[in-house]
Design a protein around this motif. Sequence first.
Motif, PDB file in Angstrom:
ATOM      1  N   LEU A   1      54.009  14.153 -24.376  1.00 30.85           N
ATOM      2  CA  LEU A   1      53.905  15.580 -24.044  1.00 30.85           C
ATOM      3  C   LEU A   1      53.739  15.779 -22.538  1.00 30.85           C
ATOM      4  O   LEU A   1      54.340  16.688 -21.953  1.00 30.85           O
ATOM      5  CB  LEU A   1      52.714  16.193 -24.788  1.00 30.85           C
ATOM      6  CG  LEU A   1      52.872  16.348 -26.294  1.00 30.85           C
ATOM      7  CD1 LEU A   1      51.519  16.653 -26.935  1.00 30.85           C
ATOM      8  CD2 LEU A   1      53.867  17.468 -26.618  1.00 30.85           C
ATOM      9  N   ALA A   2      52.922  14.933 -21.925  1.00 27.95           N
ATOM     10  CA  ALA A   2      52.696  15.052 -20.480  1.00 27.95           C
ATOM     11  C   ALA A   2      53.997  14.834 -19.710  1.00 27.95           C
ATOM     12  O   ALA A   2      54.281  15.563 -18.737  1.00 27.95           O
ATOM     13  CB  ALA A   2      51.632  14.057 -20.033  1.00 27.95           C
ATOM     14  N   GLN A   3      54.798  13.865 -20.153  1.00 29.71           N
ATOM     15  CA  GLN A   3      56.058  13.600 -19.465  1.00 29.71           C
ATOM     16  C   GLN A   3      57.089  14.691 -19.743  1.00 29.71           C
ATOM     17  O   GLN A   3      57.779  15.149 -18.815  1.00 29.71           O
ATOM     18  CB  GLN A   3      56.591  12.233 -19.898  1.00 29.71           C
ATOM     19  CG  GLN A   3      55.735  11.061 -19.408  1.00 29.71           C
ATOM     20  CD  GLN A   3      56.219   9.732 -19.927  1.00 29.71           C
ATOM     21  OE1 GLN A   3      56.952   9.654 -20.936  1.00 29.71           O
ATOM     22  NE2 GLN A   3      55.826   8.646 -19.260  1.00 29.71           N
ATOM     23  N   ARG A   4      57.189  15.103 -21.004  1.00 31.62           N
ATOM     24  CA  ARG A   4      58.202  16.106 -21.359  1.00 31.62           C
ATOM     25  C   ARG A   4      57.941  17.439 -20.674  1.00 31.62           C
ATOM     26  O   ARG A   4      58.880  18.121 -20.237  1.00 31.62           O
ATOM     27  CB  ARG A   4      58.199  16.305 -22.890  1.00 31.62           C
ATOM     28  CG  ARG A   4      58.953  17.539 -23.383  1.00 31.62           C
ATOM     29  CD  ARG A   4      60.438  17.430 -23.110  1.00 31.62           C
ATOM     30  NE  ARG A   4      61.164  18.617 -23.528  1.00 31.62           N
ATOM     31  CZ  ARG A   4      61.362  19.693 -22.771  1.00 31.62           C
ATOM     32  NH1 ARG A   4      60.874  19.738 -21.537  1.00 31.62           N
ATOM     33  NH2 ARG A   4      62.053  20.714 -23.228  1.00 31.62           N
TER      34      ARG A   4
ATOM     35  N   ASN B   1      55.798  18.025 -17.980  1.00 36.93           N
ATOM     36  CA  ASN B   1      55.313  17.941 -16.595  1.00 36.93           C
ATOM     37  C   ASN B   1      53.838  18.347 -16.513  1.00 36.93           C
ATOM     38  O   ASN B   1      53.446  19.183 -15.695  1.00 36.93           O
ATOM     39  CB  ASN B   1      56.161  18.823 -15.663  1.00 36.93           C
ATOM     40  CG  ASN B   1      55.921  18.528 -14.198  1.00 36.93           C
ATOM     41  OD1 ASN B   1      55.388  17.469 -13.839  1.00 36.93           O
ATOM     42  ND2 ASN B   1      56.301  19.465 -13.337  1.00 36.93           N
ATOM     43  N   LEU B   2      53.041  17.727 -17.375  1.00 33.94           N
ATOM     44  CA  LEU B   2      51.630  18.091 -17.493  1.00 33.94           C
ATOM     45  C   LEU B   2      50.693  16.934 -17.151  1.00 33.94           C
ATOM     46  O   LEU B   2      49.508  16.982 -17.479  1.00 33.94           O
ATOM     47  CB  LEU B   2      51.330  18.544 -18.933  1.00 33.94           C
ATOM     48  CG  LEU B   2      52.112  19.742 -19.467  1.00 33.94           C
ATOM     49  CD1 LEU B   2      51.851  19.908 -20.966  1.00 33.94           C
ATOM     50  CD2 LEU B   2      51.745  21.007 -18.712  1.00 33.94           C
ATOM     51  N   ALA B   3      51.206  15.919 -16.486  1.00 32.66           N
ATOM     52  CA  ALA B   3      50.411  14.713 -16.274  1.00 32.66           C
ATOM     53  C   ALA B   3      49.089  15.008 -15.575  1.00 32.66           C
ATOM     54  O   ALA B   3      48.024  14.522 -16.000  1.00 32.66           O
ATOM     55  CB  ALA B   3      51.215  13.688 -15.478  1.00 32.66           C
ATOM     56  N   SER B   4      49.110  15.817 -14.524  1.00 32.78           N
ATOM     57  CA  SER B   4      47.888  16.073 -13.752  1.00 32.78           C
ATOM     58  C   SER B   4      46.859  16.844 -14.570  1.00 32.78           C
ATOM     59  O   SER B   4      45.667  16.501 -14.584  1.00 32.78           O
ATOM     60  CB  SER B   4      48.221  16.837 -12.469  1.00 32.78           C
ATOM     61  OG  SER B   4      49.021  16.050 -11.619  1.00 32.78           O
ATOM     62  N   SER B   5      47.311  17.875 -15.273  1.00 29.79           N
ATOM     63  CA  SER B   5      46.381  18.688 -16.064  1.00 29.79           C
ATOM     64  C   SER B   5      45.810  17.895 -17.239  1.00 29.79           C
ATOM     65  O   SER B   5      44.617  17.989 -17.542  1.00 29.79           O
ATOM     66  CB  SER B   5      47.073  19.954 -16.565  1.00 29.79           C
ATOM     67  OG  SER B   5      47.376  20.829 -15.485  1.00 29.79           O
TER      68      SER B   5
END
Length: 320
Positions: A296-299, A301-305
Amino acid sequence: MSSYRCARLSAVASQSPILLIDAPSLYFRAYFGVPESAAKTADGQPVNAIRGFLDMLAQLVRTRRPGRMVCALDHDWRPAWRVELLPSYKAHRVAPAGGEVVPDTLSPQVPVILDVLAAIGICAVGATGYEADDVLGTLSVTEPAPVEVVSGDRDLFQLVDDTRPVRLLYVGRGVAKLEACDDAAVRARYGVPADRYADFAALRGDPSDGLPGVPGVGEKTAARLIERYGGLDGILAALDAPGSAFAPGLRGRLDAARDYLAVAPKVVRVATDVPLPELNTALPTAPADPQRLLELAQRWNLASSCRRLVDALAALAAHD
């Protein structure tokens, strides 16, 4: 004893609060608070509500140090039973094709928020026929205290209860400037105790919810009436008493609004008896499904959050 029960007893014993999150209130606030241009996927899809919501949760975990958490959801944003009592209830927010008016770029973000919460292991729950407010109200009286309800919805001031205790963390000015409100804070803000807030709101009205109120009765008059007569029941009883000291104009306005006042408090009052399943409210010390969270983070663009929230949870667990 089950691991869920052990975690629940441990949290209660430590007196860490349960954070009850008004998820729609926060993700709407995040959507309008974070520019779309600053939060998009590689293919240009906005993720501002998702990022803002996750960052709010991370900040709440860091600053409030909860032992438990539940995100309450709107499974029915305009319940039929409320509309039956008061047809104007949220009528101005109904889309031409039905359903709630929601920005086109917000709607696709909500399922992603739920997917991320599930992958991390944070409890999220709604109930058919009820709003998130009602889920929060039920949990505020059924979950072991202390309870902190997080919302920008003024109606939830009615949940404040110093005896348990239950506080409202009001985020009207944002999570960074949240106000931790007890009964004294409600009295200072509105001039009425928290358990009379529903009567106060019915008298004053609330255009954002389609509550017309009593014409000519604003906050100060509503508070003064409640202080004098104790609540709507006392006010209506006094209308029928020949010696009651209402100004003629006010008496006439209240008398003309009897039908409205008979139903409005029932609409404003948050339900506290919503049927809910047994919930695992314990906060995770690590993601429940790390692989899914990574996807989900990669798809999106949520890696930082995602990392900020996971790190906040891990730091909380390490400290405790």
